[in-house]
Design a protein around this motif. Sequence first.
Motif, PDB file in Angstrom:
ATOM      1  N   ALA A 145       0.903  -1.223  -0.047  1.00  0.00           N
ATOM      2  CA  ALA A 145       0.018   0.084  -0.009  1.00  0.00           C
ATOM      3  C   ALA A 145       0.936   1.545   0.031  1.00  0.00           C
ATOM      4  CB  ALA A 145      -0.828   0.042   1.273  1.00  0.00           C
ATOM      5  N   GLY A 146       0.249   2.337  -0.305  1.00  0.00           N
ATOM      6  CA  GLY A 146       1.084   3.572  -0.444  1.00  0.00           C
ATOM      7  C   GLY A 146       1.566   3.975  -1.773  1.00  0.00           C
ATOM      8  N   ILE A 147       2.424   5.128  -1.690  1.00  0.00           N
ATOM      9  CA  ILE A 147       3.236   5.221  -3.213  1.00  0.00           C
ATOM     10  C   ILE A 147       4.584   4.730  -3.351  1.00  0.00           C
ATOM     11  CG2 ILE A 147       4.014   7.455  -4.340  1.00  0.00           C
ATOM     12  CD1 ILE A 147       2.174   9.005  -2.836  1.00  0.00           C
ATOM     13  N   PHE A 148       4.594   4.083  -4.530  1.00  0.00           N
ATOM     14  CA  PHE A 148       5.726   3.415  -4.885  1.00  0.00           C
ATOM     15  C   PHE A 148       6.250   4.246  -6.288  1.00  0.00           C
ATOM     16  CE2 PHE A 148       4.776   0.427  -2.063  1.00  0.00           C
ATOM     17  CZ  PHE A 148       5.719  -0.337  -1.515  1.00  0.00           C
ATOM     18  N   HIS A 149       7.646   4.707  -6.413  1.00  0.00           N
ATOM     19  CA  HIS A 149       8.192   4.940  -7.924  1.00  0.00           C
ATOM     20  C   HIS A 149       8.655   3.603  -8.433  1.00  0.00           C
ATOM     21  CE1 HIS A 149       8.697   9.344  -6.479  1.00  0.00           C
ATOM     22  NE2 HIS A 149       7.355   9.173  -6.573  1.00  0.00           N
ATOM     23  N   THR A 150       8.141   3.542  -9.421  1.00  0.00           N
ATOM     24  CA  THR A 150       7.990   2.135 -10.303  1.00  0.00           C
ATOM     25  C   THR A 150       8.594   2.749 -11.772  1.00  0.00           C
ATOM     26  OG1 THR A 150       5.919   2.337 -10.772  1.00  0.00           O
ATOM     27  CG2 THR A 150       6.583   0.766  -9.025  1.00  0.00           C
ATOM     28  N   ALA A 151       9.883   2.711 -11.852  1.00  0.00           N
ATOM     29  CA  ALA A 151      10.373   3.140 -13.072  1.00  0.00           C
ATOM     30  C   ALA A 151      11.884   2.654 -13.317  1.00  0.00           C
ATOM     31  CB  ALA A 151      10.663   4.803 -12.941  1.00  0.00           C
ATOM     32  N   GLY A 152      12.392   2.864 -14.551  1.00  0.00           N
ATOM     33  CA  GLY A 152      13.458   2.431 -14.880  1.00  0.00           C
ATOM     34  C   GLY A 152      14.654   2.739 -14.089  1.00  0.00           C
ATOM     35  N   ALA A 153      15.873   2.147 -13.872  1.00  0.00           N
ATOM     36  CA  ALA A 153      16.823   2.272 -13.215  1.00  0.00           C
ATOM     37  C   ALA A 153      18.063   3.297 -13.292  1.00  0.00           C
ATOM     38  CB  ALA A 153      17.332   0.788 -12.816  1.00  0.00           C
ATOM     39  N   GLU A 154      17.561   4.231 -14.482  1.00  0.00           N
ATOM     40  CA  GLU A 154      18.469   5.189 -14.824  1.00  0.00           C
ATOM     41  C   GLU A 154      18.085   6.497 -15.152  1.00  0.00           C
ATOM     42  OE1 GLU A 154      20.176   3.052 -18.161  1.00  0.00           O
ATOM     43  OE2 GLU A 154      21.568   4.769 -18.488  1.00  0.00           O
ATOM     44  N   ARG A 155      18.567   7.306 -14.881  1.00  0.00           N
ATOM     45  CA  ARG A 155      18.498   8.932 -15.286  1.00  0.00           C
ATOM     46  C   ARG A 155      18.959   9.076 -16.453  1.00  0.00           C
ATOM     47  NH1 ARG A 155      20.957  13.598 -15.150  1.00  0.00           N
ATOM     48  NH2 ARG A 155      19.944  15.621 -14.933  1.00  0.00           N
TER      49      ARG A 155
ATOM     50  N   LEU B 111      14.885  -2.274 -14.448  1.00  0.00           N
ATOM     51  CA  LEU B 111      16.081  -2.355 -15.432  1.00  0.00           C
ATOM     52  C   LEU B 111      16.444  -1.208 -16.116  1.00  0.00           C
ATOM     53  CD1 LEU B 111      14.289  -5.175 -17.725  1.00  0.00           C
ATOM     54  CD2 LEU B 111      15.949  -5.487 -15.678  1.00  0.00           C
ATOM     55  N   ASN B 112      17.906  -0.923 -16.275  1.00  0.00           N
ATOM     56  CA  ASN B 112      18.320   0.135 -16.994  1.00  0.00           C
ATOM     57  C   ASN B 112      17.843   0.127 -18.286  1.00  0.00           C
ATOM     58  OD1 ASN B 112      20.205  -1.501 -18.120  1.00  0.00           O
ATOM     59  ND2 ASN B 112      21.850  -0.944 -16.666  1.00  0.00           N
ATOM     60  N   VAL B 113      18.373   1.189 -18.978  1.00  0.00           N
ATOM     61  CA  VAL B 113      18.010   1.225 -20.368  1.00  0.00           C
ATOM     62  C   VAL B 113      18.551   0.119 -21.343  1.00  0.00           C
ATOM     63  CG1 VAL B 113      18.150   2.747 -22.324  1.00  0.00           C
ATOM     64  CG2 VAL B 113      17.152   3.629 -20.322  1.00  0.00           C
ATOM     65  N   ASP B 114      19.765   0.138 -21.058  1.00  0.00           N
ATOM     66  CA  ASP B 114      20.481  -1.151 -21.794  1.00  0.00           C
ATOM     67  C   ASP B 114      19.928  -2.398 -21.916  1.00  0.00           C
ATOM     68  OD1 ASP B 114      22.559   0.708 -22.960  1.00  0.00           O
ATOM     69  OD2 ASP B 114      23.782   0.461 -21.330  1.00  0.00           O
ATOM     70  N   ARG B 115      19.579  -2.728 -20.459  1.00  0.00           N
ATOM     71  CA  ARG B 115      18.925  -3.976 -20.351  1.00  0.00           C
ATOM     72  C   ARG B 115      17.379  -4.078 -20.998  1.00  0.00           C
ATOM     73  NH1 ARG B 115      19.300  -6.501 -14.712  1.00  0.00           N
ATOM     74  NH2 ARG B 115      18.352  -8.053 -15.733  1.00  0.00           N
ATOM     75  N   GLY B 116      16.585  -2.971 -20.803  1.00  0.00           N
ATOM     76  CA  GLY B 116      15.457  -2.877 -21.376  1.00  0.00           C
ATOM     77  C   GLY B 116      15.449  -2.852 -23.080  1.00  0.00           C
ATOM     78  N   LEU B 117      16.342  -2.146 -23.449  1.00  0.00           N
ATOM     79  CA  LEU B 117      16.302  -2.301 -25.066  1.00  0.00           C
ATOM     80  C   LEU B 117      16.995  -3.580 -25.460  1.00  0.00           C
ATOM     81  CD1 LEU B 117      18.112   1.178 -25.679  1.00  0.00           C
ATOM     82  CD2 LEU B 117      15.799   0.455 -25.984  1.00  0.00           C
ATOM     83  N   GLU B 118      17.942  -4.318 -24.637  1.00  0.00           N
ATOM     84  CA  GLU B 118      18.282  -5.724 -25.130  1.00  0.00           C
ATOM     85  C   GLU B 118      16.808  -6.436 -25.130  1.00  0.00           C
ATOM     86  OE1 GLU B 118      21.708  -6.350 -22.717  1.00  0.00           O
ATOM     87  OE2 GLU B 118      22.582  -4.724 -23.720  1.00  0.00           O
ATOM     88  N   LEU B 119      16.171  -6.419 -24.213  1.00  0.00           N
ATOM     89  CA  LEU B 119      15.220  -7.343 -23.968  1.00  0.00           C
ATOM     90  C   LEU B 119      13.982  -7.117 -25.102  1.00  0.00           C
ATOM     91  CD1 LEU B 119      14.348  -9.356 -21.728  1.00  0.00           C
ATOM     92  CD2 LEU B 119      12.762  -7.609 -21.017  1.00  0.00           C
ATOM     93  N   MET B 120      13.995  -5.946 -25.537  1.00  0.00           N
ATOM     94  CA  MET B 120      13.226  -5.523 -26.724  1.00  0.00           C
ATOM     95  C   MET B 120      13.858  -6.121 -28.194  1.00  0.00           C
ATOM     96  SD  MET B 120      11.931  -1.728 -26.439  1.00  0.00           S
ATOM     97  CE  MET B 120      10.762  -1.661 -28.165  1.00  0.00           C
ATOM     98  N   LEU B 121      15.040  -6.143 -28.120  1.00  0.00           N
ATOM     99  CA  LEU B 121      15.850  -6.681 -29.377  1.00  0.00           C
ATOM    100  C   LEU B 121      15.600  -8.185 -29.481  1.00  0.00           C
ATOM    101  CD1 LEU B 121      17.866  -5.887 -31.577  1.00  0.00           C
ATOM    102  CD2 LEU B 121      19.431  -6.687 -30.130  1.00  0.00           C
ATOM    103  N   ARG B 122      15.751  -8.666 -28.184  1.00  0.00           N
ATOM    104  CA  ARG B 122      15.451 -10.359 -28.218  1.00  0.00           C
ATOM    105  C   ARG B 122      14.100 -10.619 -28.629  1.00  0.00           C
ATOM    106  NH1 ARG B 122      18.621 -10.547 -23.408  1.00  0.00           N
ATOM    107  NH2 ARG B 122      16.959 -11.114 -22.088  1.00  0.00           N
TER     108      ARG B 122
END
Length: 283
Positions: free
Chosen positions: A204-214, A267-278
């Motif tokens: 419950a409550g507020i969570f920041h649920t985002a990628g691991a990289e600014r 996930l950081n952006v590199d891992r996110g994009l690699e997943l999309m590529l796969r």
Amino acid sequence: MVIGSGLLGRKVAQASREHFDTAVTYNKNQVDIDGCQAYQMDITKDIELLEALSPRYIILTAAMTNVDQCEIDRAAAWQANALGPQRVATAAKRIGAKLIHVSTDYVFDGQRGMYKEPDPVCPINYYGASKLAGEAGVRGVLPDSLIARTSVLYGWNPVRLNFVTWAISELRRGNRINIVTDQFTSATLADNLSTMLLALRDEAGIFHTAGAERISRYDLALKIARTFDLDESLINPITSEQLQWKARRPKDSSLDIGKVSEFAEPLNVDRGLELMLRQEVMQ
Ligand SMILES: NC(=O)c1ccc[n+]([C@@H]2O[C@H](COP(=O)([O-])OP(=O)(O)OC[C@H]3O[C@@H](n4cnc5c(N)ncnc54)[C@H](OP(=O)(O)O)[C@@H]3O)[C@@H](O)[C@H]2O)c1
């Protein structure tokens, strides 16, 4: 039950159906998601379906997400982003369902970045203001609901482009793209957010649920070009002052993901994009 079947709703439904009987709703664009019952429902009008189905969990992904359109049609933005979630919360309370409501990094003004959950909010556009009112409406009705704030969603979506799929398609066609260097977010792979939401379902409550990289939009575009083996010289750096947006954008709305990291791995952006590529290669 998943309300909304845009980029995120579709991914959440696909992840949820592995563990739960999952219903999904659409509003104007009918969807067909394998293994999920689909229903039409407009959260600004008739939500009797919620009581009829009486789900244990409701993940609310539906929203008016076009930031400039929210500035133009404020009444519609208020209905969809502020009043709609409050109505869903009221129904969830009646049927005893747990509500997981998806909100945005645009509740912050973007002066500082790397925001934590208790940091003061101060939206600078109508989309952010309407989403913030939605958060307040949900928490007012159901204090033990979960508010999951996220940032620039990306991932494969057969129906609509997002920043990453748009950039891939433009660069593949050899088109030049102008990308701002002075806007920073925590770009989030929608598949990864789905995992986070399911892991948090009993919290419950507020969570920041985002990628691991600014990351700036420009650096994100460069990473897209490198991951998908595209010509990065087609990416033209510009500043946001050169763009004619209706709505102001926060300069740095990146989110601190320390709290959610105890439950799931952003996930950081590199891992996110690699997943999309796969995912693309496997199709
Ligand atoms: N996209 C981003 O970069 C981003 C960033 C931060 C936060 N978020 C938040 O993340 C959530 C999911 O975003 P998304 O990218 O998946 O959005 P999206 O792809 O634009 O999908 C929005 C969904 O909401 C539905 N919807 C809109 N108005 C509705 C209404 N009145 N009643 C019922 N359904 C309605 C749409 O249905 P139809 O298409 O059938 O009309 C669609 O399924 C939203 O809460 C958004 O505010 C998104």
